[in-house]
Design a protein around this motif. Structure first.
Motif, PDB file in Angstrom:
ATOM      1  N   ALA A 169      18.684  15.943   0.558  1.00 11.11           N
ATOM      2  CA  ALA A 169      18.695  17.407   0.448  1.00 11.11           C
ATOM      3  C   ALA A 169      18.971  18.059   1.796  1.00 11.11           C
ATOM      4  O   ALA A 169      19.676  19.078   1.878  1.00 11.11           O
ATOM      5  CB  ALA A 169      17.359  17.892  -0.118  1.00 11.11           C
TER       6      ALA A 169
ATOM      7  N   GLU B  89      22.703  17.739   2.564  1.00  8.64           N
ATOM      8  CA  GLU B  89      23.507  18.702   1.808  1.00  8.64           C
ATOM      9  C   GLU B  89      23.371  20.097   2.409  1.00  8.64           C
ATOM     10  O   GLU B  89      24.329  20.874   2.437  1.00  8.64           O
ATOM     11  CB  GLU B  89      23.088  18.727   0.342  1.00  8.64           C
ATOM     12  CG  GLU B  89      23.973  19.685  -0.456  1.00  8.64           C
ATOM     13  CD  GLU B  89      23.594  19.777  -1.918  1.00  8.64           C
ATOM     14  OE1 GLU B  89      24.502  19.702  -2.753  1.00  8.64           O
ATOM     15  OE2 GLU B  89      22.406  19.935  -2.205  1.00  8.64           O
ATOM     16  N   GLN B  90      22.190  20.422   2.894  1.00  5.69           N
ATOM     17  CA  GLN B  90      22.001  21.724   3.527  1.00  5.69           C
ATOM     18  C   GLN B  90      22.903  21.863   4.750  1.00  5.69           C
ATOM     19  O   GLN B  90      23.511  22.913   4.981  1.00  5.69           O
ATOM     20  CB  GLN B  90      20.537  21.889   3.924  1.00  5.69           C
ATOM     21  CG  GLN B  90      20.201  23.256   4.496  1.00  5.69           C
ATOM     22  CD  GLN B  90      18.761  23.323   4.966  1.00  5.69           C
ATOM     23  OE1 GLN B  90      18.291  22.418   5.663  1.00  5.69           O
ATOM     24  NE2 GLN B  90      18.061  24.377   4.579  1.00  5.69           N
TER      25      GLN B  90
ATOM     26  N   SER C 235      22.689  20.004  -5.780  1.00  5.92           N
ATOM     27  CA  SER C 235      21.610  20.985  -5.949  1.00  5.92           C
ATOM     28  C   SER C 235      21.075  21.003  -7.376  1.00  5.92           C
ATOM     29  O   SER C 235      19.928  21.396  -7.605  1.00  5.92           O
ATOM     30  CB  SER C 235      22.106  22.383  -5.565  1.00  5.92           C
ATOM     31  OG  SER C 235      23.197  22.773  -6.385  1.00  5.92           O
TER      32      SER C 235
ATOM     33  N   GLN D 179      18.038  18.396  -7.817  1.00  6.48           N
ATOM     34  CA  GLN D 179      17.080  18.391  -6.709  1.00  6.48           C
ATOM     35  C   GLN D 179      15.763  17.722  -7.082  1.00  6.48           C
ATOM     36  O   GLN D 179      15.194  16.970  -6.297  1.00  6.48           O
ATOM     37  CB  GLN D 179      16.824  19.833  -6.250  1.00  6.48           C
ATOM     38  CG  GLN D 179      17.961  20.459  -5.458  1.00  6.48           C
ATOM     39  CD  GLN D 179      18.114  19.831  -4.086  1.00  6.48           C
ATOM     40  OE1 GLN D 179      17.151  19.383  -3.492  1.00  6.48           O
ATOM     41  NE2 GLN D 179      19.340  19.783  -3.591  1.00  6.48           N
TER      42      GLN D 179
END
Length: 430
Positions: free
Chosen positions: A4, A7-8, A57, A60
């Protein structure tokens, strides 16, 4: 670094804008050896999650479970076990996204069948009718059960507390304990009062006090059966004998103990009532079972009970429960019980056959099936992610469907009326 978080970081780069149609990724690892856990981790991000090719997303809440499985594989099998795990994860992600597509379609169907605007309007309409809701409950709690309102801060009458007196018609054990009035704080029916006094309880269906009152009403059989001689000067026909039956149509959720229902029972009942709210229906029929249509007779039957201290002249209602000899003068006591049961069964069957009931049940079942399917998908996703308690939730939701499809038609009250232009004779009255 967690998937995560990576990806951010990619998203931040996206916001700067890209001028090229093809973007090449260069991944720098602390160690670039083929048998390094870092290499296995990078392979999993690329092949298992496809992190560098599309957004993750939408999955998640599955990532934590995937990462824990990866750590176990790296610990027990090394980087060589990542390929098989990546294949399993790809299949799980594919199933998850397919389920989300189905859920989206079901959401669209549900929203088209039950617009949010209509739901909001229903809530607002109920809020506007605060006085009617208060009046109906007060007639029972204060007028029938003889509770008493006590202002919290005199002279303001609102908010208030409920108190009992020596005349209160609720047994101390066990029901007054269930009402828990001593521990209940300030109460109000008005939202503006509750907003101005945050510690005040806003009375609405579902609050513990009203739940206890509703269960007590079903437990207490006073007033559920009566026999009344009703004198009506406007009645110009022969003596009439008939019945009033009050039914409640509701989801067929059994409650094992009205005094202490289990949380599971209450949860199932509330959930089922979300789709099929209880509705009360009253019917007046003659002794022959024919529904009363005559407006004059209906007006006589539906007027309030007139006691001797409030009768107009000598026109009062007479309770025949303590005067069985009067009833025996107009109907055979030996056959009266069988007649009541026959009328009850005929009216219940006729009620179930009514189109309005059938339409309400079909609509409730359709709405419940759509929402249950959406929830089943969500719960199944939790189950696949390792939340094995989700299976019990699925079973609890599915268990209410038969209760909606085949609702209970409960006889809440039944009374017999004898209507005459004249009161019973003095000899019979004695």
């Amino acid at each position: 670094m967690a998937a995560a978080r990576i990806e951010q970081r990619i998203g931040r780069l996206d916001r700067f804008g890209r001028r090229h149609g093809v973007v090449r990724h260069r991944i720098l690892l602390p160690v670039d050896e083929d048998n390094s856990p870092w290499t296995g981790w990078a392979d999993f991000l690329r092949e298992g999650l496809s992190l560098f090719h599309r957004s993750i997303s939408d999955i998640q809440f599955l990532l934590e479970g995937f990462e824990q499985r990866l750590f176990r594989v790296l610990l027990e099998q090394g980087p060589g076990g990542v390929e098989a795990l990546s294949a399993e994860v790809r299949d799980a992600i594919r199933e998850e996204r397919r389920s989300q597509d189905e859920q989206y379609a079901l959401d669209r169907i549900a929203l088209s069948e039950e617009p949010v605007e209509a739901f909001i309007e229903t809530i607002e309409a109920a809020e506007e009718d605060e006085a009617a809701l208060q009046d109906g409950v007060d007639k029972w709690l204060l007028g029938a059960l003889l509770m008493k309102k006590q202002p919290v801060a005199w002279p303001a009458q609102d908010p208030f507390k409920l108190r009992t007196t020596k005349e209160t018609l609720i047994p101390r054990l066990p029901w007054l304990e269930a009402f828990n009035l001593e521990q209940t704080g300030a109460l109000t029916w008005r939202r503006r009062i509750a907003t101005a006094h945050p510690e005040t309880i806003l009375l609405r269906p579902g609050t513990p006090l009203l739940d206890a009152a509703e269960r007590y009403t079903r437990w207490d059989d006073r007033g559920t059966a009566f026999i009344t001689w009703r004198t009506a000067a406007e009645w110009a026909h022969d003596l009439w004998i008939g019945f009033r039956l009050c039914f409640v149509v509701e989801p067929d959720i059994p409650i094992s103990d009205m005094f202490a229902p289990s949380r599971v029972e209450l949860a199932a009942l509330r959930r089922a009532q979300r789709y099929l709210p209880p509705r009360t229906m009253s019917v007046h029929v003659g002794i022959d079972g024919i529904v009363v249509q005559d407006p004059t007779l209906l007006a006589i039957l539906t007027r309030p009970y007139r006691r001797s201290d409030e009768g107009i002249g000598s026109i009062v209602d007479l309770n025949l429960a303590s005067r069985p000899h009067i009833l025996a003068g107009v109907i055979d006591p030996a056959s009266f019980g069988g007649l009541c049961r026959s009328i009850r069964d005929r009216c219940r069957s006729a009620l179930l056959a009514e189109r309005s009931i059938g339409d309400a049940v079909v609509a409730a079942e359709r709405l419940a099936m759509a929402e249950v399917e959406r929830r089943r998908i969500r719960l199944r996703q939790r189950y696949f992610a390792g939340d094995f308690a989700a299976q019990a939730d699925i079973q609890a939701i599915e268990s209410i469907l038969p209760a909606i499809a085949c609702p209970a038609v409960r006889l809440d009250a039944m009374g017999c009326f004898i209507v005459s232009a004249e009161p019973p004779s003095i000899e019979a009255h004695a």
